[in-house]
Motif scaffolding. Structure first.
Motif, PDB file in Angstrom:
ATOM      1  N   ALA A 321       0.790  -1.198   0.057  1.00 48.65           N
ATOM      2  CA  ALA A 321       0.173   0.169  -0.068  1.00 48.65           C
ATOM      3  C   ALA A 321       0.959   1.344   0.029  1.00 48.65           C
ATOM      4  O   ALA A 321       0.729   2.072  -0.778  1.00 48.65           O
ATOM      5  N   SER A 322       1.832   1.164   0.808  1.00 48.14           N
ATOM      6  CA  SER A 322       2.865   2.534   0.854  1.00 48.14           C
ATOM      7  C   SER A 322       3.573   2.671  -0.439  1.00 48.14           C
ATOM      8  O   SER A 322       3.820   3.721  -0.781  1.00 48.14           O
ATOM      9  N   LYS A 323       4.143   1.400  -1.037  1.00 45.97           N
ATOM     10  CA  LYS A 323       4.863   1.586  -2.263  1.00 45.97           C
ATOM     11  C   LYS A 323       3.897   2.108  -3.352  1.00 45.97           C
ATOM     12  O   LYS A 323       4.289   3.013  -4.018  1.00 45.97           O
ATOM     13  N   GLN A 324       2.710   1.730  -3.187  1.00 40.74           N
ATOM     14  CA  GLN A 324       1.739   2.157  -4.281  1.00 40.74           C
ATOM     15  C   GLN A 324       1.415   3.585  -4.120  1.00 40.74           C
ATOM     16  O   GLN A 324       1.280   4.424  -5.109  1.00 40.74           O
ATOM     17  N   GLU A 326       3.621   5.595  -2.795  1.00 42.07           N
ATOM     18  CA  GLU A 326       4.870   6.738  -3.133  1.00 42.07           C
ATOM     19  C   GLU A 326       4.760   6.697  -4.886  1.00 42.07           C
ATOM     20  O   GLU A 326       5.068   7.870  -5.374  1.00 42.07           O
ATOM     21  N   GLU A 327       4.640   5.627  -5.484  1.00 42.27           N
ATOM     22  CA  GLU A 327       4.428   5.700  -6.979  1.00 42.27           C
ATOM     23  C   GLU A 327       3.326   6.852  -7.576  1.00 42.27           C
ATOM     24  O   GLU A 327       3.626   7.106  -8.511  1.00 42.27           O
TER      25      GLU A 327
END
Ligand code: SF4
Length: 328
Positions: A321-324, A326-327
């Motif tokens: 969820a945090s990677k998404q 950031e992107e």
């Protein structure tokens, strides 16, 4: 492909003296006609409980507390006992881990097989007997006429498992649930049984749910995989997604603990540290938090959202969820 089985937010609890055990905590998946889905996870992850619920064999104090099980569009959970009797055997059947505890020791193999037909179909005894012989032939049992008159203890472990498969398929079900069908067998017989299930599935265009803790078995027979942990599906996707692009820390842990043919000569297997969740007192947030090397503060407070990674690949983890975010 058409959907055969659709499980929607299924929740199953056991109401014990010590409290409520949420064995299955809201799982969802679909199986199409002719598809094989593997359900993997360690003991106590809820994989067998959900299978018993589908086939209507959930015993008290177990209770479905939410969700739907749609089979060909009908909600199985609303079936009357008569409808369930017809469903179990004619449309869905199950093969179990240990045939010695499932076959009745005081009835011959022939009696048990033909009884399964007589219970579900309107046929004469002679026809049921002949069909049982045909079925034994189909699952590769030699001298089936002789085996029909024998008792379970007179057969080898591999043969008994073949009899169980024959019994599971005898009424031509659309869905076969195989609950760890090869765990009690040695590796050579295991390979033969897997090959047999795959061959029969292709011939009959049947769907199969393959419950196992063995990822090697999944790679060999399944089209798609659901990985379960603490009563939840933490990751699901095609076999390629799970093996070549695993995204959930638990799936990654399973992969690292499995021997690989392309491994370096002295490469060590890495176990997943810690113990499974106490289902009577499950933790807040992510069930895998206490064992996860990537655990963050939010993981211990809030349940992770399910992230869609495309083409049916889904994973429930705050990390994604945090990677998404950031992107974005
Ligand atoms: Fe680990 Fe957090 Fe993902 Fe759970 S949500 S698997 S604790 S990173």
């Amino acid at each position: 492909m058409d959907k055969l089985l659709e499980v929607k937010d299924l929740k199953v609890s056991f109401f014990t003296h010590a409290g409520e055990v949420k064995a299955v905590g809201g799982i969802s998946y679909e199986i199409n006609h002719g598809e094989i889905m593997g359900i993997v996870g360690e003991s106590g992850s809820g994989k067998s409980v959900e299978a018993y619920t589908i086939i209507g064999l959930l015993q008290s104090p177990g209770k479905v507390v939410g969700g739907e099980i749609l089979f060909d569009g009908e909600n199985v959970l609303e079936y009357t006992p008569e409808q369930m009797e017809d469903f179990r055997g004619n449309k869905v059947s199950m093969i179990f881990q240990n045939p010695m505890t499932c076959l009745n020791p005081v009835y011959s193999i022939g009696n048990q097989l033909s009884e399964a037909i007589l219970c579900h179909q309107k046929v004469e005894k002679k026809e049921a007997w002949d069909k049982s012989i045909e079925m034994l032939k189909l699952v590769g049992i030699n001298n089936p006429e002789k085996r029909m008159k024998q008792y379970p203890h007179e057969l080898s472990g591999g043969m008994r498992q073949r009899v169980m498969i024959a019994m599971g398929l005898i009424c031509d079900p659309k869905l076969l649930i195989a609950d760890e069908p090869t765990t009690a067998l040695d590796v050579t017989i295991q390979a033969q049984i897997l090959e047999l299930i795959k061959k029969l599935q292709e011939e009959r265009k049947m769907s199969v749910i393959f419950i196992t803790h063995n990822l090697g078995v999944v790679a060999e027979v399944c089209d798609k995989v659901s990985v379960m942990y603490a009563g939840k599906i933490v990751e699901q996707g095609s076999v390629d997604d799970i093996f070549y692009n695993p995204s959930h820390p638990y799936t990654l842990g399973l992969m690292r603990s499995m021997p690989r043919v392309d491994a370096e000569e002295y490469e060590r297997l890495i176990p997943i540290e810690g113990n499974p969740v106490d289902m009577l007192n499950p933790p807040e947030g992510c069930g895998f938090g206490a064992r996860c090397e990537y655990c963050m503060n939010i993981c211990l407070r809030k349940e992770p959202p399910t992230i869609d990674l495309g083409n049916g690949h889904r994973s429930s983890c705050w990390l994604l969820a945090s990677k998404q975010k950031e992107e974005a």
